[in-house]
Design a protein around this motif. Structure first.
Motif, PDB file in Angstrom:
ATOM      1  N   ASN A 190      -7.152   2.354  -5.420  1.00 46.56           N
ATOM      2  CA  ASN A 190      -7.482   3.487  -6.052  1.00 46.56           C
ATOM      3  C   ASN A 190      -8.596   3.537  -6.898  1.00 46.56           C
ATOM      4  O   ASN A 190      -9.442   2.698  -6.650  1.00 46.56           O
ATOM      5  CB  ASN A 190      -6.114   3.431  -7.152  1.00 46.56           C
ATOM      6  CG  ASN A 190      -5.971   2.221  -7.680  1.00 46.56           C
ATOM      7  OD1 ASN A 190      -6.907   1.670  -8.453  1.00 46.56           O
ATOM      8  ND2 ASN A 190      -4.847   1.546  -7.745  1.00 46.56           N
ATOM      9  N   HIS A 242       3.775   1.854  -1.362  1.00 46.59           N
ATOM     10  CA  HIS A 242       4.454   1.793  -2.352  1.00 46.59           C
ATOM     11  C   HIS A 242       3.400   1.987  -3.722  1.00 46.59           C
ATOM     12  O   HIS A 242       4.010   2.240  -4.812  1.00 46.59           O
ATOM     13  CB  HIS A 242       5.380   0.605  -2.664  1.00 46.59           C
ATOM     14  CG  HIS A 242       6.613   0.530  -2.011  1.00 46.59           C
ATOM     15  ND1 HIS A 242       7.692   1.326  -2.382  1.00 46.59           N
ATOM     16  CD2 HIS A 242       6.881   0.188  -0.660  1.00 46.59           C
ATOM     17  CE1 HIS A 242       8.790   1.169  -1.397  1.00 46.59           C
ATOM     18  NE2 HIS A 242       8.191   0.399  -0.650  1.00 46.59           N
ATOM     19  N   GLY A 243       2.151   1.968  -3.385  1.00 44.47           N
ATOM     20  CA  GLY A 243       1.188   2.334  -4.365  1.00 44.47           C
ATOM     21  C   GLY A 243       0.830   1.200  -5.018  1.00 44.47           C
ATOM     22  O   GLY A 243       0.224   0.961  -6.333  1.00 44.47           O
ATOM     23  N   SER A 270      -5.045   1.138   0.363  1.00 45.98           N
ATOM     24  CA  SER A 270      -4.170   0.805  -1.031  1.00 45.98           C
ATOM     25  C   SER A 270      -5.072   0.956  -2.181  1.00 45.98           C
ATOM     26  O   SER A 270      -4.663   1.125  -3.272  1.00 45.98           O
ATOM     27  CB  SER A 270      -3.621  -0.633  -1.038  1.00 45.98           C
ATOM     28  OG  SER A 270      -4.767  -1.566  -1.032  1.00 45.98           O
ATOM     29  N   SER A 327       0.744  -1.117   0.160  1.00 47.45           N
ATOM     30  CA  SER A 327       0.123   0.175   0.066  1.00 47.45           C
ATOM     31  C   SER A 327       0.874   1.278  -0.045  1.00 47.45           C
ATOM     32  O   SER A 327       0.759   2.222  -0.696  1.00 47.45           O
ATOM     33  CB  SER A 327      -0.938  -0.202   1.157  1.00 47.45           C
ATOM     34  OG  SER A 327      -1.866   1.322   1.290  1.00 47.45           O
ATOM     35  N   LYS A 385     -10.846   9.298  -1.971  1.00 50.82           N
ATOM     36  CA  LYS A 385      -9.825   9.214  -3.021  1.00 50.82           C
ATOM     37  C   LYS A 385     -10.409   9.016  -4.349  1.00 50.82           C
ATOM     38  O   LYS A 385     -10.030   9.461  -5.512  1.00 50.82           O
ATOM     39  CB  LYS A 385      -8.831   8.331  -2.810  1.00 50.82           C
ATOM     40  CG  LYS A 385      -7.852   8.369  -3.661  1.00 50.82           C
ATOM     41  CD  LYS A 385      -6.383   7.404  -2.745  1.00 50.82           C
ATOM     42  CE  LYS A 385      -6.941   6.093  -2.284  1.00 50.82           C
ATOM     43  NZ  LYS A 385      -5.797   5.388  -1.607  1.00 50.82           N
TER      44      LYS A 385
END
Length: 634
Positions: free
Chosen positions: A359, A326-327, A357, A324, A394
């Protein structure tokens, strides 16, 4: 054991040693039926009227959760002593019978220090520290001398320095030996939690006898005070003085290396863990995974996780959080699903990391994880609710995030910060400011630098110049928070948005520390938009002095110099730009197709399914050309 039962029914009378071992073994499995069998045996041989055996059986019933049977037995004990009352009192607290415990305490004919300690620890377990402290004051009025257990329990309840100093003074006046590490370790940890690190150090220095817990507290105290290198040095001194570190020591040391982003020291600590056999410990392994991740060695985190023989929630949480951070939301979700298949039971930290994490293109998966959290009863836990709001903010689903906000009862500071910043970034400035005012009325919580930054972001996005300046100006006086680079960046950007670039530049020039590049970039953008080339040139040259990582000031100066025919300066800046080897920011985007997520970057030549993609783009291009031709013909 069955032969012993048969002997109890036969001619041989069981001994007291037999019943003592029987009760001790029965306490382990917490079996209600076994408690009744032992009780029946004691009744049969006539020992139940003995106060000692009545107390042991009473303890067994409470341990098994049979509170009603325990209370009946308590009433039937003919010669109840203080131990009987204390066993019953402790059992009621352990089984969450608070009102019964209070009534029993009031009815006690005689109270000793164990009775008072039970009340204090009982209130502490029920989350009532103030009541526990009042009980301690009542204990002093009855002239009951506190024990080490009393002070160590009270030290965990203190929430302000003044009360901590009073407890410390009581410890000294009570004559607690400096060779007793339990109480003094509790005082050290108390001062560390309160942030009074010099007091914690003074307690450590006055101790006559220190153990590994004392050194662990000292190392953690140095780390929490910001002196992480000093903490590592204390770890070295600890080993030189012959103290053997335990798993808690190593997990703390590895976490310190993680905070320092020092891969070299982290590897040394992990090597020592392997040498001493502590890497198999879950907490130490989790800290090592986190350390590699924070030092940008995610591949090593994955390798370490793969070499571990047994998975549990702590280890999975560490790697999920690493993905999470580190994307890599897709990898975090895959590990979460794999861990569930391996029957690793998720906890609230697992759900919090997975949800954080998510998106935009993983929203469907996020909704499924949300449903699973509701099913398992984790959706109302504050960390999970915070991550849920973060995910919905988000992805632009503000209403869904606010429903989570409305249904969550326990709201901590991080929770409030998330909703304030989330509303601000979704252009809901008025709602963000309203939530901030609601937060200020909340007792027990004070805004921190993140809270105020979120409010300034809301003012910046909505161009609320009056509210923004008022909040920024009152940070230190009203909230005791010194503005940092992030706060200055918000107020400078706000002033630039409304065209007040001279005022923004004055604030940047008068900052008590070096402004960040983001502050100068805001002024530079605004000066270019307003056509103030002199200010733009001055700001761009100021940015070059700090060797920025962005190519933007170089490009601005090159353009300005070429506009004014200063070709030599233009060549000099171009040479400096080439020497710095700076590149323009490369754009990227992600799309979700069925169950896969594809990333597209600028100037990317080959992608998965590239042939079909380029064919589609070519068709779209033809369609666009046909439309333009038709419009031109008309």
């Amino acid at each position: 054991m069955f032969s012993q039962h048969r002997r109890a029914h036969g001619l041989c009378m069981p001994s007291s040693f037999y019943f003592s071992r029987l009760v001790d073994r029965s306490l382990l499995p917490k079996c209600p039926t076994l408690a009744r069998i032992v009780h029946a045996q004691l009744v049969k041989v006539g020992l139940i009227d003995n106060t000692f055996w009545g107390n042991r059986c009473l303890q067994l019933y409470f341990k098994s959760g049979f509170v009603f049977d325990a209370l009946q037995l308590f009433e039937a004990i003919p010669g109840k002593n203080t131990i009987s009352w204390n066993v019953c009192l402790k059992g009621l607290f352990k089984n969450d019978y608070l009102n019964h415990a209070l009534y029993l305490f009031d009815e006690m004919p005689e109270r000793d220090v164990v009775s008072w300690n039970t009340m204090i620890s009982g209130f502490a377990s029920f989350g009532s520290p103030r009541t526990a402290m009042r009980t301690f004051l009542d204990m002093q009025r009855y002239v009951i001398r506190p024990t080490e257990f009393t002070f160590s329990t009270l030290a965990t309840l203190v929430t302000c320095v003044r009360h901590g100093e009073q407890i410390h003074g009581n410890v000294i006046c009570s004559g607690v030996s400096l060779s007793n590490p339990v109480v003094w370790n509790s005082l050290m940890d108390m001062y560390r939690r309160l942030g009074v690190f010099d007091y914690a150090l003074s307690v450590f220095l006055t101790m006559d006898d220190r153990d590994v817990i004392s050194w662990n507290s000292l190392i953690l105290c140095c780390s929490d005070s910001g002196n992480k290198l000093v903490a590592l040095d204390q770890f070295r001194v600890m080993r030189e003085m012959g103290y053997q570190p335990d798993e808690y020591t190593f997990s703390t040391v590895v976490s310190i290396c993680s905070g320092l982003r020092d891969l070299c020291k982290g590897k040394q600590a992990i090597g020592l863990c392997i040498k001493m056999g502590f890497l198999s410990n879950t907490v130490v392994s989790g800290a090592a995974i986190d350390m590699f991740s924070k030092c940008n060695r995610l591949e090593d985190s994955v390798k370490l996780f793969g070499h571990l023989e047994k998975w549990d929630a702590v280890l999975c949480n560490s790697l999920v959080a690493s993905y999470s951070w580190h994307g890599f939301g897709e990898e975090a979700l895959k590990l979460f699903i794999l861990a569930m298949r391996q029957r690793v039971k998720p906890d609230m930290f697992t759900f919090s990391s997975v949800l954080s994490s998510m998106n935009v293109v993983m929203l469907d998966h996020g909704a499924q994880v949300h449903s699973l959290a509701v099913k398992l009863g984790f959706d109302l836990d504050t960390p999970v609710a915070t991550s849920l709001m973060e995910m919905y903010f988000k992805t632009g689903l503000v209403d869904s995030a606010m429903r989570v906000f409305a249904t969550t009862d326990e709201k901590d500071l991080f929770f409030w910060n998330t909703v304030i910043i989330g509303l601000a970034r979704n252009s809901r400035a008025n709602e963000s400011l309203a939530i901030f005012r609601q937060f200020l009325m909340h007792r027990g919580l004070k805004p921190d630098k993140v809270t105020l930054m979120g409010v300034l972001v809301a003012c910046c996005y909505a161009n609320f110049i009056y509210e923004g300046i008022q909040i920024f100006s009152s940070m230190e006086k009203a909230h005791g928070i010194d503005p940092e680079n992030e706060h200055y960046a918000c107020i400078v950007e706000l002033l630039c948005r409304v065209g007040m670039i001279n005022e923004a530049n004055d604030i940047a020039e008068k900052m008590p520390f070096e402004p960040s590049s983001h502050i100068w970039e805001s002024i530079l953008y605004a000066s270019i938009d307003l056509g103030d080339t002199r200010l733009a040139e001055r700001v761009a040259e100021r940015m070059l002095e700090s060797e920025p990582k962005s190519s933007f000031p170089y490009l601005v100066l090159i353009k300005l110099y070429e506009m004014t025919w200063r070709w030599e300066n233009s060549v000099r800046i171009r040479y400096a730009l080439d020497k710095q080897k700076l590149k323009c920011a490369q754009g990227s985007s992600k799309i979700g197709i069925k169950r896969s997520v594809y990333c597209f970057e600028a100037n990317q030549l080959q992608i998965h399914g590239g042939h079909d993609t380029w064919a589609t783009l070519e068709l779209l291009s033809w369609d666009s050309d046909d439309q333009r031709s038709a419009e031109h013909f008309v």
